[in-house]
Design an enzyme around this catalytic site. Structure first.
Site, short mmCIF file in Angstrom:
data_model
loop_
_atom_site.label_atom_id
_atom_site.label_comp_id
_atom_site.label_asym_id
_atom_site.label_seq_id
_atom_site.Cartn_x
_atom_site.Cartn_y
_atom_site.Cartn_z
N HIS A 1 -46.75 -41.98 -35.83
CA HIS A 1 -47.12 -43.13 -36.65
C HIS A 1 -46.91 -42.87 -38.14
O HIS A 1 -46.73 -41.74 -38.57
CB HIS A 1 -48.58 -43.51 -36.40
CG HIS A 1 -49.55 -42.45 -36.84
ND1 HIS A 1 -49.87 -41.36 -36.07
CD2 HIS A 1 -50.25 -42.30 -37.99
CE1 HIS A 1 -50.73 -40.59 -36.71
NE2 HIS A 1 -50.98 -41.14 -37.88
N HIS B 1 -54.71 -46.73 -45.98
CA HIS B 1 -55.45 -45.91 -45.02
C HIS B 1 -56.59 -45.14 -45.71
O HIS B 1 -57.67 -44.98 -45.13
CB HIS B 1 -54.47 -44.94 -44.36
CG HIS B 1 -55.02 -44.12 -43.23
ND1 HIS B 1 -55.99 -44.58 -42.37
CD2 HIS B 1 -54.72 -42.85 -42.82
CE1 HIS B 1 -56.26 -43.64 -41.47
NE2 HIS B 1 -55.52 -42.58 -41.73
#
Length: 209
Positions: free
Chosen positions: A44, A50
């Site tokens: 990923h 994030h």
């Protein structure tokens, strides 16, 4: 041209993944499944959002960083919990400059499916993270599921935030780097265009010519 798949296989056994039948060929006339994917499952890409509240999201990602020549840094076999330093770059350090893409080969993908894969991963040191930012590196790709110790919140946050604030793209969960035969390859890893996305599974490949 030789294409090497650098991606883990997404299946129902992968943490954060659920796959269920939505349509059946015998009933509705076609096969289809419903996929539920944790945004950081398998191979990923992380977006700055994030770990940064004001960080860029996946749909804002400059895709030119996701495609291009990458230097393979061979650290295999990495030791459990190894802290990767600038010294570990060896002779590659001289060739790393603004925009460079780096693939850290540790052979850690061979531990996928074991507790060690997540809990004893080799990781990027703060020293190295800062060095990469100062060199204005464009992207790094690693085999473990994270660039930092997932069981150490301070390290996890500091390393991610340092790289993100320095505009270093992060790809995690790579596999099969042991199949590469060249010191530099063409690398491609494209995320889904998720509005507001903090991360996404990718299909990562290397091309040797």
């Amino acid at each position: 041209m030789r294409v090497i798949d650098l991606s883990l296989t997404v299946d129902g056994e992968m943490p954060g993944v659920s796959i269920s039948v939505a349509k059946r060929l015998e009933v509705e006339g076609w096969n289809a499944t419903t996929l539920s994917l944790y945004s950081h499952c398998g191979t990923h890409m992380d977006a700055p959002r994030h770990f940064l509240s004001d960080g860029a999201t996946l749909d804002q990602q400059d895709l030119s960083v996701c495609v291009g020549d990458a230097i393979v840094i061979n650290l295999a076999p990495a030791a459990p919990k190894q802290l990767i330093s600038v010294a570990d770059l060896g002779m590659h350090a001289e060739s790393i400059s603004a925009g460079s893409r780096l693939l850290f080969r540790t052979d850690w993908h061979k531990r996928y499916g074991t507790p060690e894969y997540r809990n004893e991963l080799p990781r990027i040191s703060m020293e190295l993270a800062t060095w990469l930012v100062n060199r204005r590196v464009g992207m790094i790709g690693v085999e473990p599921p994270s660039v930092a110790d997932v069981n150490n919140a301070v390290e996890l946050t500091d390393v991610h935030q340092t790289l993100f604030r320095g505009n270093v793209l992060i790809v995690e969960g790579l596999a099969n780097l042991d199949q590469l035969t060249q010191a530099s390859v063409e690398f491609i890893a494209l995320p889904m265009k998720v509005s507001g996305g903090d991360g996404s599974p990718v299909r990562a490949i290397a091309i040797e010519r």
